[in-house]
Design a protein around this motif. Structure first.
Motif, PDB file in Angstrom:
ATOM      1  N   VAL A  73      -3.717  -2.566  -6.174  1.00  0.00           N
ATOM      2  CA  VAL A  73      -2.667  -2.050  -5.318  1.00  0.00           C
ATOM      3  C   VAL A  73      -1.314  -2.538  -5.836  1.00  0.00           C
ATOM      4  N   TYR A  74      -0.271  -1.835  -5.476  1.00  0.00           N
ATOM      5  CA  TYR A  74       1.111  -2.234  -5.821  1.00  0.00           C
ATOM      6  C   TYR A  74       1.460  -3.514  -5.068  1.00  0.00           C
ATOM      7  N   ASN A  75       1.321  -3.460  -3.758  1.00  0.00           N
ATOM      8  CA  ASN A  75       1.346  -4.672  -2.937  1.00  0.00           C
ATOM      9  C   ASN A  75       0.536  -4.401  -1.684  1.00  0.00           C
ATOM     10  N   THR A  76       0.352  -5.399  -0.855  1.00  0.00           N
ATOM     11  CA  THR A  76      -0.492  -5.241   0.329  1.00  0.00           C
ATOM     12  C   THR A  76       0.314  -4.990   1.589  1.00  0.00           C
ATOM     13  N   ASP A  77       1.618  -4.808   1.441  1.00  0.00           N
ATOM     14  CA  ASP A  77       2.481  -4.537   2.580  1.00  0.00           C
ATOM     15  C   ASP A  77       2.490  -3.024   2.841  1.00  0.00           C
ATOM     16  N   SER A  78       3.018  -2.619   3.954  1.00  0.00           N
ATOM     17  CA  SER A  78       3.055  -1.200   4.299  1.00  0.00           C
ATOM     18  C   SER A  78       4.301  -0.501   3.783  1.00  0.00           C
ATOM     19  N   SER A  79       5.125  -1.205   3.009  1.00  0.00           N
ATOM     20  CA  SER A  79       6.315  -0.583   2.438  1.00  0.00           C
ATOM     21  C   SER A  79       6.487  -1.055   1.002  1.00  0.00           C
ATOM     22  N   GLY A  80       7.365  -0.382   0.290  1.00  0.00           N
ATOM     23  CA  GLY A  80       7.619  -0.768  -1.088  1.00  0.00           C
ATOM     24  C   GLY A  80       8.700  -1.810  -1.233  1.00  0.00           C
ATOM     25  N   TYR A  81       9.233  -2.305  -0.144  1.00  0.00           N
ATOM     26  CA  TYR A  81      10.423  -3.150  -0.202  1.00  0.00           C
ATOM     27  C   TYR A  81      10.162  -4.580  -0.665  1.00  0.00           C
ATOM     28  N   LEU A  82       8.905  -4.933  -0.875  1.00  0.00           N
ATOM     29  CA  LEU A  82       8.600  -6.260  -1.392  1.00  0.00           C
ATOM     30  C   LEU A  82       8.386  -6.252  -2.889  1.00  0.00           C
ATOM     31  N   GLY A  83       8.360  -5.074  -3.492  1.00  0.00           N
ATOM     32  CA  GLY A  83       8.106  -4.986  -4.921  1.00  0.00           C
ATOM     33  C   GLY A  83       6.614  -5.072  -5.235  1.00  0.00           C
ATOM     34  N   PRO A  84       6.256  -5.010  -6.511  1.00  0.00           N
ATOM     35  CA  PRO A  84       4.842  -4.984  -6.919  1.00  0.00           C
ATOM     36  C   PRO A  84       4.200  -6.370  -6.888  1.00  0.00           C
ATOM     37  N   GLN A  85       4.165  -6.986  -5.713  1.00  0.00           N
ATOM     38  CA  GLN A  85       3.714  -8.372  -5.601  1.00  0.00           C
ATOM     39  C   GLN A  85       2.267  -8.566  -6.037  1.00  0.00           C
ATOM     40  N   THR A  86       1.408  -7.584  -5.780  1.00  0.00           N
ATOM     41  CA  THR A  86       0.000  -7.714  -6.175  1.00  0.00           C
ATOM     42  C   THR A  86      -0.203  -7.304  -7.620  1.00  0.00           C
ATOM     43  N   ALA A  87       0.399  -6.189  -8.005  1.00  0.00           N
ATOM     44  CA  ALA A  87       0.228  -5.689  -9.371  1.00  0.00           C
ATOM     45  C   ALA A  87       0.705  -6.699 -10.413  1.00  0.00           C
ATOM     46  N   VAL A  88       1.810  -7.381 -10.119  1.00  0.00           N
ATOM     47  CA  VAL A  88       2.398  -8.286 -11.103  1.00  0.00           C
ATOM     48  C   VAL A  88       1.456  -9.432 -11.457  1.00  0.00           C
ATOM     49  N   THR A  89       0.555  -9.794 -10.569  1.00  0.00           N
ATOM     50  CA  THR A  89      -0.332 -10.936 -10.822  1.00  0.00           C
ATOM     51  C   THR A  89      -1.360 -10.640 -11.916  1.00  0.00           C
ATOM     52  N   GLN A  90      -1.473  -9.395 -12.335  1.00  0.00           N
ATOM     53  CA  GLN A  90      -2.418  -9.038 -13.398  1.00  0.00           C
ATOM     54  C   GLN A  90      -1.765  -9.002 -14.777  1.00  0.00           C
TER      55      GLN A  90
END
Length: 320
Positions: free
Chosen positions: A171-188
């Protein structure tokens, strides 16, 4: 009395020895001479200068020319076999069993999108054409200004834990909006411990939507040697009309290597981009291999896509 110092530079050691002798003579002579006025016979030196200081400059330039760059032009391109019968590679006119070739060998002295490079990202001195293949995308841009000294290159494959992987999605991130940035994707993405020979110009980035409007202030890539590509960088080299089938097929087909574009056996449609969507603010952009487009998906709700590293390399560190 003008003395001629004869230096036979059949090899660099002989040349350096001659320079040392010249320095000693000029130091201990009754009349001290400037290096620019100490001459030698350069018949066999391979250089054009016949003064000591000019020869030293030539030696410096020669040494730098032999220093290997971080990225070198590929000599053999990656290929895949088209096994799709509709959309994907078939939608680009490939028949079942046709060979798909990714990228270009390029033209010496110029950079064009899709030019293939092998980059020694892990610093082991090996330019591995299999696992260190990158494609020049464009000069680095935030959609407003362009850094013409820095090239952005995209990896040939998606990654998991920083390692090549064409079957795992995130996933891009686990939040319901894009405003946090790719927090999950970046960890890979590959870490600075994995790819020790490349680094980002800044590990803090302001993420925008495709129109350049700020959506995430100061997103952190700290600890990572790469980042996600942006729609602006693809726009700069490929031109985008937003969701027109096949818009990536000509210049930017390399973005779809190791995806379902070539085969359903590969488990990834494409890869996330860093950029958020200006209209659907809970969406982020991605490369879609089926329709050969840049499209967008909701960032949460279990939507998973591949993670593909983009590196930033000074053009002085690229042999092209």
């Amino acid at each position: 009395m003008k003395k001629t110092i004869k230096i036979v530079k059949n090899n660099i050691l002989g040349f350096i020895f001659g320079v040392i002798v010249a320095i000693i003579i000029s130091t201990y002579a009754t009349t001290q001479l400037a290096s620019s006025s100490v001459y030698y016979d350069n018949t066999n030196s391979g250089g054009s200068s016949n003064t000591v200081n000019g020869a030293i400059d030539e030696l410096y330039d020669m040494a730098n020319s032999y220093k290997r760059k971080k990225c070198e032009r590929a000599t053999l391109l990656h290929t895949e076999i088209c096994s799709q019968t509709s959309d994907y590679c078939a939608g680009d006119g490939y028949s079942l069993g046709d060979i798909i070739t990714y990228g270009n060998l390029g033209t010496s002295g110029t950079l064009a999108t899709g030019d293939a490079f092998d980059c020694d990202v892990n610093g082991d001195g090996v330019y591995d054409a299999t696992t260190e293949r990158f494609y020049y995308v464009s000069d680095m841009t935030n959609g407003i200004t362009v850094d013409s000294n820095t090239a952005v290159l995209i990896y040939y494959n998606n990654v998991s834990g920083g390692e090549p992987n064409n079957s795992t999605t995130y996933v891009y991130n686990t939040d319901s909006s894009g405003y946090l940035g790719p927090q999950t994707a970046v960890t890979q993405l590959p870490t600075t411990n994995q790819w020790t020979n490349v680094s980002l110009k800044s590990t803090t980035r302001d993420i925008t939507d495709e129109k350049g409007t700020l959506s995430v202030l100061g997103f952190s890539y700290k600890g990572y040697a790469a980042r996600l590509l942006t729609t602006q960088e693809i726009e700069l080299c490929c031109g985008l009309t937003v969701y027109t089938d096949g818009e990536l097929s000509n210049k930017c087909k390399y973005l779809m290597e190791n995806t379902k574009y070539s085969s359903d056996l590969l488990g990834i449609y494409g890869e996330w981009l860093e950029t958020t969507n200006s209209f659907y603010t809970d969406n982020a952009w991605y490369v879609h291999g089926r329709y050969r487009v840049v499209s967008y998906y909701p960032v949460a709700y279990g939507i998973t896509i591949g993670v593909r590293p983009a590196i930033e390399v000074s053009k002085f560190d690229i042999s092209y």
